[in-house]
Design an enzyme around this catalytic site. Structure first.
Site, PDB file in Angstrom:
ATOM      1  N   LYS A   1     -23.873 -18.982 -31.662  1.00  0.00           N
ATOM      2  CA  LYS A   1     -24.880 -20.019 -31.956  1.00  0.00           C
ATOM      3  C   LYS A   1     -24.249 -21.411 -31.910  1.00  0.00           C
ATOM      4  O   LYS A   1     -24.817 -22.319 -31.315  1.00  0.00           O
ATOM      5  CB  LYS A   1     -25.505 -19.795 -33.349  1.00  0.00           C
ATOM      6  CG  LYS A   1     -26.252 -18.492 -33.500  1.00  0.00           C
ATOM      7  CD  LYS A   1     -26.978 -18.414 -34.846  1.00  0.00           C
ATOM      8  CE  LYS A   1     -26.074 -18.436 -36.054  1.00  0.00           C
ATOM      9  NZ  LYS A   1     -25.203 -17.257 -36.199  1.00  0.00           N
TER      10      LYS A   1
ATOM     11  N   ARG B   1     -32.205 -19.031 -42.888  1.00  0.00           N
ATOM     12  CA  ARG B   1     -31.505 -17.754 -42.985  1.00  0.00           C
ATOM     13  C   ARG B   1     -32.263 -16.759 -43.846  1.00  0.00           C
ATOM     14  O   ARG B   1     -31.813 -15.618 -43.996  1.00  0.00           O
ATOM     15  CB  ARG B   1     -30.153 -17.995 -43.611  1.00  0.00           C
ATOM     16  CG  ARG B   1     -28.988 -17.849 -42.617  1.00  0.00           C
ATOM     17  CD  ARG B   1     -27.762 -18.158 -43.410  1.00  0.00           C
ATOM     18  NE  ARG B   1     -26.533 -17.726 -42.866  1.00  0.00           N
ATOM     19  CZ  ARG B   1     -25.696 -18.520 -42.202  1.00  0.00           C
ATOM     20  NH1 ARG B   1     -26.042 -19.737 -41.873  1.00  0.00           N
ATOM     21  NH2 ARG B   1     -24.525 -18.060 -41.843  1.00  0.00           N
TER      22      ARG B   1
ATOM     23  N   ARG C   1     -11.685 -15.946 -32.627  1.00  0.00           N
ATOM     24  CA  ARG C   1     -11.923 -17.270 -33.220  1.00  0.00           C
ATOM     25  C   ARG C   1     -10.809 -17.605 -34.214  1.00  0.00           C
ATOM     26  O   ARG C   1     -10.310 -18.721 -34.248  1.00  0.00           O
ATOM     27  CB  ARG C   1     -13.292 -17.287 -33.922  1.00  0.00           C
ATOM     28  CG  ARG C   1     -13.628 -18.626 -34.543  1.00  0.00           C
ATOM     29  CD  ARG C   1     -15.118 -18.811 -34.689  1.00  0.00           C
ATOM     30  NE  ARG C   1     -15.657 -18.101 -35.827  1.00  0.00           N
ATOM     31  CZ  ARG C   1     -16.958 -18.018 -36.103  1.00  0.00           C
ATOM     32  NH1 ARG C   1     -17.846 -18.593 -35.309  1.00  0.00           N
ATOM     33  NH2 ARG C   1     -17.387 -17.372 -37.141  1.00  0.00           N
TER      34      ARG C   1
ATOM     35  N   ARG D   1     -11.339 -20.459 -40.966  1.00  0.00           N
ATOM     36  CA  ARG D   1     -12.385 -20.457 -41.989  1.00  0.00           C
ATOM     37  C   ARG D   1     -12.101 -19.358 -42.999  1.00  0.00           C
ATOM     38  O   ARG D   1     -11.715 -18.269 -42.627  1.00  0.00           O
ATOM     39  CB  ARG D   1     -13.749 -20.196 -41.330  1.00  0.00           C
ATOM     40  CG  ARG D   1     -14.350 -21.405 -40.716  1.00  0.00           C
ATOM     41  CD  ARG D   1     -15.581 -21.053 -39.928  1.00  0.00           C
ATOM     42  NE  ARG D   1     -16.559 -20.279 -40.685  1.00  0.00           N
ATOM     43  CZ  ARG D   1     -17.806 -20.092 -40.265  1.00  0.00           C
ATOM     44  NH1 ARG D   1     -18.210 -20.616 -39.137  1.00  0.00           N
ATOM     45  NH2 ARG D   1     -18.647 -19.375 -40.972  1.00  0.00           N
TER      46      ARG D   1
ATOM     47  N   ARG E   1     -21.042 -10.527 -44.201  1.00  0.00           N
ATOM     48  CA  ARG E   1     -21.989 -11.504 -43.638  1.00  0.00           C
ATOM     49  C   ARG E   1     -22.987 -10.810 -42.721  1.00  0.00           C
ATOM     50  O   ARG E   1     -24.159 -11.187 -42.662  1.00  0.00           O
ATOM     51  CB  ARG E   1     -21.239 -12.625 -42.912  1.00  0.00           C
ATOM     52  CG  ARG E   1     -20.611 -13.616 -43.901  1.00  0.00           C
ATOM     53  CD  ARG E   1     -19.464 -14.397 -43.300  1.00  0.00           C
ATOM     54  NE  ARG E   1     -19.918 -15.321 -42.283  1.00  0.00           N
ATOM     55  CZ  ARG E   1     -19.208 -15.678 -41.221  1.00  0.00           C
ATOM     56  NH1 ARG E   1     -18.015 -15.147 -41.004  1.00  0.00           N
ATOM     57  NH2 ARG E   1     -19.686 -16.522 -40.367  1.00  0.00           N
TER      58      ARG E   1
HETATM   59  P1  AMP Z   1     -22.201 -20.457 -40.994  1.00  0.00           P
HETATM   60  O1  AMP Z   1     -21.215 -21.502 -40.600  1.00  0.00           O
HETATM   61  O2  AMP Z   1     -23.582 -20.738 -40.475  1.00  0.00           O
HETATM   62  O3  AMP Z   1     -21.745 -19.059 -40.651  1.00  0.00           O
HETATM   63  O4  AMP Z   1     -22.323 -20.511 -42.598  1.00  0.00           O
HETATM   64  C1  AMP Z   1     -21.207 -20.262 -43.424  1.00  0.00           C
HETATM   65  C2  AMP Z   1     -21.673 -19.959 -44.834  1.00  0.00           C
HETATM   66  O5  AMP Z   1     -22.387 -21.085 -45.365  1.00  0.00           O
HETATM   67  C3  AMP Z   1     -22.638 -18.789 -44.961  1.00  0.00           C
HETATM   68  O6  AMP Z   1     -21.995 -17.525 -45.005  1.00  0.00           O
HETATM   69  C4  AMP Z   1     -23.335 -19.137 -46.279  1.00  0.00           C
HETATM   70  O7  AMP Z   1     -22.500 -18.868 -47.381  1.00  0.00           O
HETATM   71  C5  AMP Z   1     -23.472 -20.649 -46.170  1.00  0.00           C
HETATM   72  N1  AMP Z   1     -24.728 -21.037 -45.480  1.00  0.00           N
HETATM   73  C6  AMP Z   1     -24.854 -21.681 -44.277  1.00  0.00           C
HETATM   74  N2  AMP Z   1     -26.142 -21.868 -43.955  1.00  0.00           N
HETATM   75  C7  AMP Z   1     -26.865 -21.333 -44.977  1.00  0.00           C
HETATM   76  C8  AMP Z   1     -28.247 -21.183 -45.224  1.00  0.00           C
HETATM   77  N3  AMP Z   1     -29.178 -21.616 -44.353  1.00  0.00           N
HETATM   78  N4  AMP Z   1     -28.622 -20.568 -46.381  1.00  0.00           N
HETATM   79  C9  AMP Z   1     -27.708 -20.127 -47.273  1.00  0.00           C
HETATM   80  N5  AMP Z   1     -26.387 -20.203 -47.097  1.00  0.00           N
HETATM   81  C10 AMP Z   1     -25.953 -20.805 -45.958  1.00  0.00           C
END
Ligand code: AMP
Length: 192
Positions: free
Chosen positions: A13, A88, A127, A136, A147
């Protein structure tokens, strides 16, 4: 153009969002990036989100809804935006519908990147290897598994949600990056 990107962690994404951002001159709004910045800056939101994120759980809907509501009305979003990692949950999708309606905006498409989940662990390993020191905290195989479980339970229902409102556009995310990019362009054109 106003887009949402859907797909499990590691689906690509972020990569496709950055390409779309350049192509359409609209910002990529990643709630994950915004939350990571908040953690780094040790803001009140960041301090609350830190452990939740490290575990791979979701930060509360209220927190992310507010972040997005404030962000999409900024000047650089006038021509559109690409939401990456939001919504999400179905509650976030409903909140987004309301936030956009209140701002007089509508969504063009929810773009789903379809991937083979067994291949995702390998992508996360790549990654990690490529990120060097900037790794990360949630990019470990265990956190990825968690996740993915969270994705299946809470985020995958959004595919049916956006299909139901006629906004879903799905592409095969397992192809090489430039082919996925080309498929996205064709699918968005067909949907317009
Ligand atoms: P990502 O970079 O999109 O994989 O997000 C990393 C982490 O940020 C996720 O595993 C959640 O802990 C938090 N996070 C990001 N976007 C959201 C969202 N829309 N709702 C809730 N938690 C989020």
């Amino acid at each position: 153009m106003r887009l949402i990107l859907l797909g499990p962690p590691g689906a690509g994404k972020g990569t496709q969002a950055k390409i779309l951002m350049e192509r359409h001159s609209i910002p990529q709004l990643s709630t994950g990036d915004m939350l990571r910045a908040a953690v780094k800056a040790e803001t009140p939101v960041g301090l609350r989100a830190k452990d939740i994120m490290a575990r791979g759980d979701l930060v509360s809907d209220d927190v992310v809804n507010e972040i997005v509501a404030n962000r999409i009305v900024e000047d650089d979003c006038a021509k559109g935006f690409i939401l990456d990692g939001f919504p999400r949950t179905v509650a976030q999708a409903e909140a987004l519908t309301k936030i956009m309606a209140d701002a007089g905006l509508s969504l063009d498409a929810a773009l789903e990147l379809q991937v083979d989940e067994d291949a995702l662990a390998a992508r996360v390993e790549t990654r990690r290897a490529q990120s060097g020191d900037q790794v990360r905290e949630d990019d470990t195989v265990e956190a990825l598994r968690h996740r993915l479980a969270v994705y299946r339970a809470q985020t995958a229902p959004l595919i049916a949600f956006y299909k139901g409102v006629g906004k879903l556009v799905s592409v095969d995310g397992m192809k090489p990056i430039d082919e996925v990019t080309a498929d996205i362009a064709a699918a968005l054109k067909a949907a317009a």
